[in-house]
Design an enzyme around this catalytic site. Sequence first.
Site, PDB file in Angstrom:
ATOM      1  N   GLY A 253       0.754  -1.260   0.125  1.00 40.07           N
ATOM      2  CA  GLY A 253      -0.060  -0.079   0.075  1.00 40.07           C
ATOM      3  C   GLY A 253       0.814   1.282  -0.052  1.00 40.07           C
ATOM      4  CB  CYS A 366     -12.389   4.322 -30.892  1.00 43.41           C
ATOM      5  SG  CYS A 366     -11.290   4.381 -32.172  1.00 43.41           S
TER       6      CYS A 366
HETATM    7  N1  LLP Z   1      -1.195  -7.180  -0.954  1.00 43.47           N
HETATM    8  C1  LLP Z   1      -2.555  -7.430  -1.087  1.00 43.47           C
HETATM    9  C2  LLP Z   1      -3.125  -8.297  -0.427  1.00 43.47           C
HETATM   10  C3  LLP Z   1      -2.984  -6.492  -2.250  1.00 43.47           C
HETATM   11  O1  LLP Z   1      -4.443  -6.508  -2.504  1.00 43.47           O
HETATM   12  C4  LLP Z   1      -2.322  -5.478  -2.818  1.00 43.47           C
HETATM   13  C5  LLP Z   1      -2.759  -4.654  -3.849  1.00 43.47           C
HETATM   14  C6  LLP Z   1      -0.941  -5.318  -2.515  1.00 43.47           C
HETATM   15  C7  LLP Z   1      -0.445  -6.298  -1.441  1.00 43.47           C
HETATM   16  C8  LLP Z   1      -0.028  -4.502  -2.997  1.00 43.47           C
HETATM   17  O2  LLP Z   1      -0.258  -3.357  -2.806  1.00 43.47           O
HETATM   18  P1  LLP Z   1       0.328  -1.844  -3.351  1.00 43.47           P
HETATM   19  O3  LLP Z   1       1.919  -1.853  -2.350  1.00 43.47           O
HETATM   20  O4  LLP Z   1       0.899  -2.021  -4.803  1.00 43.47           O
HETATM   21  O5  LLP Z   1      -0.340  -0.855  -3.132  1.00 43.47           O
HETATM   22  N2  LLP Z   1      -4.647  -1.403  -9.835  1.00 43.47           N
HETATM   23  C9  LLP Z   1      -4.609  -0.312  -8.563  1.00 43.47           C
HETATM   24  C10 LLP Z   1      -4.156  -1.012  -7.559  1.00 43.47           C
HETATM   25  C11 LLP Z   1      -5.000  -1.902  -7.010  1.00 43.47           C
HETATM   26  C12 LLP Z   1      -4.057  -2.791  -5.717  1.00 43.47           C
HETATM   27  C13 LLP Z   1      -4.580  -3.737  -5.296  1.00 43.47           C
HETATM   28  N3  LLP Z   1      -4.135  -4.714  -4.229  1.00 43.47           N
HETATM   29  C14 LLP Z   1      -4.054   0.815  -9.202  1.00 43.47           C
HETATM   30  O6  LLP Z   1      -3.492   0.716 -10.309  1.00 43.47           O
HETATM   31  O7  LLP Z   1      -3.993   1.947  -8.405  1.00 43.47           O
END
Ligand code: LLP
Length: 441
Positions: A253, A366
């Site tokens: 996150g 498009c």
């Molecule tokens: N662990 C779990 C259980 C998760 O669901 C996620 C991300 C992460 C770790 C990694 O989180 P990060 O460090 O990348 O924030 N497509 C969206 C982001 C979706 C994140 C989903 N889960 C975007 O482009 O902003």
Amino acid sequence: MRKSDNQNIMPSTTQVNNENHLEIGGCDCVELADKYGTPLYVIDEQTIRRISKQYKEAFCKYKNIKMLYASKALMTKAIAKIMDQEGFGFDVVSAGELYTVLKSNVDSKNILFNGNNKSIEELEMAVDNEIGYISVDNFLELALLDNILKTKHKTQDILLRITPGIECHTHEYIQTGHLDSKFGFDLTQLDEAIELIKDEYTSLNLKGLHAHIGSQIFETQVYYDEVQVICKEFKRIKDKFNIELTHMNLGGGLGVTYTKKDTPPSTYEIARIILNSIEDGMKKYNIREPYIFIEPGRSIVATAGCTLYTVGSSKQVPKGKKYVAVDGGMADNPRPSMYQAIYTAKVANNVECNNKEIVTIAGRFCESGDILIKDIELPQVQEGDIICIFNTGAYGYSMSSNYNRVTKPAMVLVNNQKSDIIIKRESYDDLISHDIVPEHL
Ligand code: LLP
């Protein structure tokens, strides 16, 4: 407090060379565009390795920790190799991610499988490859996994995914820790799950709990609270079931800096708050030092990546905006149209220039919504210029599509003046390679 690379907009090796061209990893971006074509994803190896080390340094005081790279942000065999060399394990959420990591010769014990609806096939693949942990999300999965394990006379270390009831201020679609979420067990359902594991699902070794509160997070207090919620549950479960949970997965996150307005904390600040909370939680709830996992994705790869596009047509709306169209857009980076994400860009062949104008960078797909950046100040652009959009390393390629039957771009890894293709550009034959025409047509 020390800074970390997720707080930068550009890769750490970014420079402007004598020709006023953008240079990343010692490679001239205009030459990269020329050599490999555009759109082109460019990944700076040094930035990935630097931020990985900044995570390790930040948590170095704490020995009981395993960092898992969240594959969903960007997974290719080369990225898996780099993260494995940096000492990270892997969070995977599909058989495809698991397969890629396994094919990169990663020790399967360093893999944790997440996801709210893993299929039987996916669970079997995880069990057959003896991965380290499965984070079980729901009652059905407990039953399915136990059944698979008993049939194969195996056991498996698991965590239970919980919704900790913490809301953070990020986009609604990337918020996951609040109570009304599709992920994990509600805390009120946890006891029933534990009873089932104790009495019925005896092939499951319950090691701990897993939470993830959201993505692109700028606050630190939410991590403190998350750890406290889990510590409290550890104590409650010990008192009620005499089961001592030891493993705590805090998810990912940590945010990144897409524009100057973004102010994510550093890896060091996040580590400090998490470790303080663990110390407080151990005292307050009288629990033993836990084994922790963190699962960063975006903060590892976003800043390392950028996308090069070639400018094509432009349109000056009478008394309105000036649109500059590039040869990619929502299919290689769906984030602006999906989450209203805002990015920063430069003209790679004319970085520093006084003659500037406000333009809107439009994609080639498009849909009117296919806008990559609204109202950005850039040097006056013309056909053939190369635009570099920064911070596209995470959730760009991994969420890309073939919309409009446009082929997916290539990806190059740059380092020390060298560039290597890590994903080939799709060909038209790749595009039709899965099409089948039934005989009667
Ligand atoms: N662990 C779990 C259980 C998760 O669901 C996620 C991300 C992460 C770790 C990694 O989180 P990060 O460090 O990348 O924030 N497509 C969206 C982001 C979706 C994140 C989903 N889960 C975007 O482009 O902003």
